[in-house]
Design a protein around this motif. Structure first.
Motif, PDB file in Angstrom:
ATOM      1  N   ARG A  46       0.857  -0.923   0.124  1.00 10.79           N
ATOM      2  CA  ARG A  46       0.318  -0.085  -0.027  1.00 10.79           C
ATOM      3  C   ARG A  46       0.748   1.000   0.197  1.00 10.79           C
ATOM      4  O   ARG A  46       0.409   2.165  -0.629  1.00 10.79           O
ATOM      5  N   GLU A  50       0.731   4.199  -3.043  1.00  7.95           N
ATOM      6  CA  GLU A  50       0.754   5.239  -3.163  1.00  7.95           C
ATOM      7  C   GLU A  50       2.013   6.221  -3.224  1.00  7.95           C
ATOM      8  O   GLU A  50       2.358   7.833  -2.943  1.00  7.95           O
ATOM      9  N   ARG A 156       6.495  10.342  10.231  1.00 13.02           N
ATOM     10  CA  ARG A 156       5.774   9.830  10.546  1.00 13.02           C
ATOM     11  C   ARG A 156       5.845   8.613  11.239  1.00 13.02           C
ATOM     12  O   ARG A 156       7.596   7.654  10.836  1.00 13.02           O
ATOM     13  N   GLY A 241      -4.480   0.377   4.657  1.00 14.12           N
ATOM     14  CA  GLY A 241      -5.210   1.252   4.611  1.00 14.12           C
ATOM     15  C   GLY A 241      -5.594   2.293   5.765  1.00 14.12           C
ATOM     16  O   GLY A 241      -4.979   3.625   4.996  1.00 14.12           O
ATOM     17  N   LEU A 242      -5.582   2.159   7.005  1.00 16.86           N
ATOM     18  CA  LEU A 242      -5.247   2.920   7.801  1.00 16.86           C
ATOM     19  C   LEU A 242      -3.841   3.045   7.711  1.00 16.86           C
ATOM     20  O   LEU A 242      -3.964   4.946   8.434  1.00 16.86           O
ATOM     21  N   TYR A 245      -3.310   5.775   5.948  1.00 15.40           N
ATOM     22  CA  TYR A 245      -3.755   7.391   6.316  1.00 15.40           C
ATOM     23  C   TYR A 245      -2.835   8.015   6.641  1.00 15.40           C
ATOM     24  O   TYR A 245      -2.444   8.957   7.583  1.00 15.40           O
ATOM     25  N   LEU A 246      -2.392   7.634   8.289  1.00 15.39           N
ATOM     26  CA  LEU A 246      -1.362   7.903   8.970  1.00 15.39           C
ATOM     27  C   LEU A 246      -0.386   8.430   9.268  1.00 15.39           C
ATOM     28  O   LEU A 246       0.312   9.163   9.639  1.00 15.39           O
ATOM     29  N   GLY A 248       0.285   9.922   5.986  1.00 15.39           N
ATOM     30  CA  GLY A 248      -0.484  10.555   5.458  1.00 15.39           C
ATOM     31  C   GLY A 248       0.032  12.258   5.516  1.00 15.39           C
ATOM     32  O   GLY A 248      -0.444  12.228   6.800  1.00 15.39           O
ATOM     33  N   GLU A 250      -3.080  13.739   5.751  1.00 12.94           N
ATOM     34  CA  GLU A 250      -4.293  14.818   6.020  1.00 12.94           C
ATOM     35  C   GLU A 250      -4.419  13.709   7.708  1.00 12.94           C
ATOM     36  O   GLU A 250      -4.697  14.130   8.938  1.00 12.94           O
ATOM     37  N   ALA A 251      -3.128  12.918   7.823  1.00  6.91           N
ATOM     38  CA  ALA A 251      -2.897  12.711   9.326  1.00  6.91           C
ATOM     39  C   ALA A 251      -1.971  13.297  10.273  1.00  6.91           C
ATOM     40  O   ALA A 251      -1.628  13.277  11.030  1.00  6.91           O
TER      41      ALA A 251
END
Length: 267
Positions: A46, A50, A156, A241-242, A245-246, A248, A250-251
């Motif tokens: 994933r 991305e 991150r 997927g989670l 998100y973390l 990326g 937006e987190a």
């Protein structure tokens, strides 16, 4: 004027299509500790999909690790497999340095390596306890410490814990639950330590997920599904997927959190 308006409209449409296909981790560099199979492999796929360049470690299965790296590269991504036992401090640190050297930096660390010691506290060997602490807890500290020396501001760190940190409804999982509960406190503390650099640190806590470690058709699967709000095991790509998100943009305001993704196991 009509021709110009049409041209402008076409340019807007082309730009919109381009933006919709922009990969939100394009140009980022990630390292996944324990990434050759199961949830780890799904995370590697994933993050690479991305746009991130992904290095990942594995303990023993050269064939699986290289096959995963080849798969990512065949899809147009960048991946690099590194053999490193997560119980070996020097190997973990060197694996991170190798990724930094190969790809030119580090933006994202995912700590996914783990073992599942199982047995009554009356009989579980001390060696099993020690190995669980070395891989499930100490390797997270070691990798995070090394990563913090290389990762850029705004990076991150994502730990893969377990919903068993909060709920262990069957006998035999005391040591595993303890090791995953330790990540809750470690995540909170690291979030405070690294917050001034805008590095976020979070803990993903999956419930039962269909992997070779805990297959959806295993002997204990029916008993576990009975404890859930959703009558099914999770998929590794859902956990990935989670994590994506973390990792990326937006987190950026999520840090110090332990996030359950468990089909209602903890509800």
């Amino acid at each position: 004027m009509e021709g110009i308006a049409r041209l402008v409209s076409m340019i807007d449409e082309i730009w919109s299509r381009h933006m919709s296909k922009t990969k939100f981790l394009q140009g980022k560099i990630a390292f996944v500790q324990g990434g050759s199979r199961g949830i780890g492999a799904a995370i590697v796929r994933r993050l690479a999909a991305e746009g991130a360049a992904v290095g990942f470690s594995y303990a023993s299965s050269v064939e699986k690790a290289e096959a995963l790296a080849d798969e990512v590269r065949a899809a147009g991504g960048r991946a690099y497999a590194i053999r490193a036992d997560s119980a070996d401090e020097a190997a973990v640190r060197q694996a991170l340095r190798d990724v930094v050297e190969r790809f030119g930096g580090l933006d994202i660390l995912v700590n996914n390596a783990g073992v599942l010691p199982w047995g009554s506290i009356e009989a579980l060997p001390l060696e099993a306890f020690d190995r669980a602490m070395a891989i499930n807890v100490r390797s997270v500290f070691v990798a995070s410490q090394e990563a913090a020396r290389h990762i850029g501001d705004g990076g991150r760190i994502i730990n893969i814990g377990s919903v068993n940190a909060d709920r262990i409804p069957v006998a035999g999982g005391a040591v595993y639950a303890m090791s995953k509960a330790a990540l809750v406190g470690l995540t909170k503390g690291m979030a405070r330590d690294l917050g001034p650099r805008h590095i976020t640190v979070n803990n993903v806590q999956p419930g039962p997920v269909d992997t070779d470690m805990n297959p959806a058709d295993g002997e204990s699967a029916a008993r576990l599904r009975a404890l859930m709000a959703l009558d099914r095991y999770g998929r590794a790509d859902e956990i990935a997927g989670l994590v994506a998100y973390l990792a990326g943009p937006e987190a950026g305001y999520v840090t110090g959190a332990s996030l359950n993704i468990d089909g209602g196991f903890s509800a």
